[in-house]
Scaffold this active site. Structure first.
Site, short mmCIF file in Angstrom:
data_model
loop_
_atom_site.label_atom_id
_atom_site.label_comp_id
_atom_site.label_asym_id
_atom_site.label_seq_id
_atom_site.Cartn_x
_atom_site.Cartn_y
_atom_site.Cartn_z
N ARG A 75 0.82 -1.21 0.00
CA ARG A 75 0.00 0.00 0.00
C ARG A 75 0.86 1.26 0.00
O ARG A 75 0.42 2.33 -0.38
CB ARG A 75 -0.98 -0.01 1.18
CG ARG A 75 -1.99 1.12 1.13
CD ARG A 75 -3.25 0.99 2.00
NE ARG A 75 -3.23 -0.06 2.98
CZ ARG A 75 -2.62 0.03 4.18
NH1 ARG A 75 -2.03 1.14 4.53
NH2 ARG A 75 -2.65 -0.99 5.02
N TYR B 17 -16.48 17.15 -14.39
CA TYR B 17 -16.94 15.75 -14.44
C TYR B 17 -18.00 15.53 -13.36
O TYR B 17 -17.87 15.97 -12.23
CB TYR B 17 -15.73 14.82 -14.22
CG TYR B 17 -16.04 13.36 -14.40
CD1 TYR B 17 -16.35 12.85 -15.65
CD2 TYR B 17 -16.00 12.49 -13.32
CE1 TYR B 17 -16.61 11.50 -15.82
CE2 TYR B 17 -16.25 11.14 -13.48
CZ TYR B 17 -16.56 10.65 -14.73
OH TYR B 17 -16.83 9.32 -14.88
N ASP C 197 -8.41 18.94 -14.48
CA ASP C 197 -8.62 17.59 -14.98
C ASP C 197 -8.35 17.65 -16.49
O ASP C 197 -9.09 18.25 -17.25
CB ASP C 197 -10.07 17.16 -14.69
CG ASP C 197 -10.32 15.70 -15.09
OD1 ASP C 197 -9.67 15.22 -16.04
OD2 ASP C 197 -11.21 15.07 -14.48
N LYS D 221 -8.75 6.43 -19.61
CA LYS D 221 -9.12 6.90 -20.95
C LYS D 221 -7.92 6.83 -21.90
O LYS D 221 -7.45 5.77 -22.20
CB LYS D 221 -9.72 8.29 -20.84
CG LYS D 221 -10.72 8.47 -19.67
CD LYS D 221 -11.99 7.65 -19.86
CE LYS D 221 -12.86 7.55 -18.61
NZ LYS D 221 -13.21 8.79 -17.96
#
Ligand SMILES: *Cc1c(COP(=O)(O)O)cnc(C)c1O
Length: 413
Positions: free
Chosen positions: A78, A131, A204, A229
């Site tokens: 982690r 978004y 973004d 994407k």
């Protein structure tokens, strides 16, 4: 061997890298020439934890005695992974940042950033077409923590400035290009407002990719991508990334160790593989999208086209100034209602009907049915989403084939 890999600091300090083109960077940047086992590709270090030779080795590690220069030796998955670190170096170099932090998804990147940096009682300003899930996070989750958000109209810099509460506003969030109208934020103006009011700025940049736009060069503090994407490019994984200054990224990496939104080493490897072809993919998608936009704008069955590469787009000038290409998404309105628009889409042979964008396959969707299905026509209109609106993410198929396909489908309505 882990140590060898973890030494792989990016090579952006090397002379010449800053002048390299996007494709060269996509293939090489951030990668050490010599990797573990002399493997050409980054090895997938598929482990959840790391071992210590003996108790003294553990003590030396805790006292950082065994850490070489620039090494990020880890004790648990982690907190870090060499395959993930390699992709982070590459993404940092691509966007011209000092460091990057990779997350399990784009939304994990956005939410982790905001949770990590916003103090209780602070205030966020965002442009109104961010978004949808980012808006939802700010307006519901952050609100519950006592952090208020004001949405200001995209493109209205006076309104954005007026929304900032000096001393209280800590973050200014925008996106460029936006979904689905491909609005372009003036990055210089956003960065100026950030400096003026001591507000951190985040863009973004998912729709642009580092090939078309590099917001850090305009003075933006944090760049976020949904790597799901264009960066991965094959619709086969979810990931997200934040790029920025080294000290801020270190704080985010520490916070990720608590919040837990880590990306799996397998996915990190696939992402790096996808990034290597980012330059050629995006250049092809820029070219096809521009030709598609021009074709549609001249077509009698099309009402309106939204593409920043067209003179008719409200942000064409800003886009021309700050972007190297206008991206692979074209939005347009068909002359007709929800049903007629659906018929046109159903008669297309190349694109798949699917959410998401940025992959090698063309994807098409009617936002009214995909993201706003539960709303009525009137409610959608109030949100600026028309029933006849189509979002088309062009893939890497041949430009002529895509245009021919659009032409034959438009002839059926
Ligand atoms: C998809 C997307 C996100 C969310 O990313 P996920 O990887 O799906 O979590 C955020 N911003 C933009 C602009 C996106 O397109």
């Amino acid at each position: 061997m882990v140590a060898t890999l973890q030494e792989s600091k990016n090579n952006t300090d090397e002379p010449g890298c800053e002048t390299q083109g996007g494709s060269t960077r996509a293939v090489h940047s951030g990668a050490k020439r010599t990797k573990a086992f002399n493997s050409l590709n980054t090895p997938i270090v598929q482990t959840a934890t790391y071992t210590f030779r003996d108790t003294q080795d553990l003590i030396d590690y805790m006292e950082r005695k065994t850490w070489g220069d620039g090494e990020e030796r880890e004790e648990y998955g982690r907190y870090g992974n060499p395959t993930v670190a390699a992709v982070e170096h590459r993404l940092a170099a691509l966007d011209g940042g000092e460091d990057a932090v990779l997350y399990a998804s784009g939304m994990s990147a956005v939410t982790s950033l905001l949770l990590s940096v916003l103090p209780a009682g602070s205030h966020v300003v965002m442009t109104d077409d961010c978004y949808r899930r980012t808006r939802q996070f700010c307006q519901t989750f952050l609100k519950r923590l006592g952090i208020e958000t004001t949405a200001a109209p995209m493109g209205d810099y006076e309104a954005i400035e007026a929304a900032i509460i000096p001393g209280k506003t800590r973050f200014l969030i925008s996106e460029s290009p936006t979904n689905p109208y491909l609005r372009i934020a003036d990055l210089e103006k956003i960065a100026y407002l950030g400096r003026k009011f001591r507000v951190r700025t985040m863009i973004d940049s998912t729709f642009a990719t580092p090939i078309n736009q590099r917001p850090l060069e305009w003075g933006i503090d944090f760049v976020v991508h949904s790597a799901t994407k264009y960066l991965s490019g094959h619709n086969d994984l979810l990931a997200g990334v934040i790029v920025g200054k080294a000290d801020r990224m270190k704080a985010l990496r520490d916070a990720r160790g608590v919040l837990g939104g880590v990306v799996d080493p397998q996915n990190a490897y696939l992402l790096e593989r996808g990034i290597k072809t980012l330059g050629v993919r995006v250049k092809q998608q820029n070219k096809t999208a521009q030709e598609v936009a021009q074709f549609l704008e001249a077509h009698p069955r099309i009402e309106r086209v939204w593409y920043p590469g067209l003179k008719s787009h409200p942000d064409h000038e800003t886009a021309t100034r700050q972007m190297k290409g206008f991206g692979g998404v074209v939005s347009f309105e068909v002359k007709g209602d929800l049903h007629t628009t659906g018929k046109f889409i159903d008669n297309l042979r190349i694109p798949y009907i699917a959410a998401s964008l940025g992959g090698v396959e063309s994807l098409i969707e009617q936002p009214a049915l995909m993201s706003y299905f539960e709303k009525t026509t009137e409610e959608r209109l109030a949100l600026g989403i028309k029933d006849n609106l189509v979002r088309f993410s062009v893939g890497i198929e041949d430009t002529d084939d895509i245009i021919e396909d659009l032409d034959q489908a438009l002839a059926t309505i």
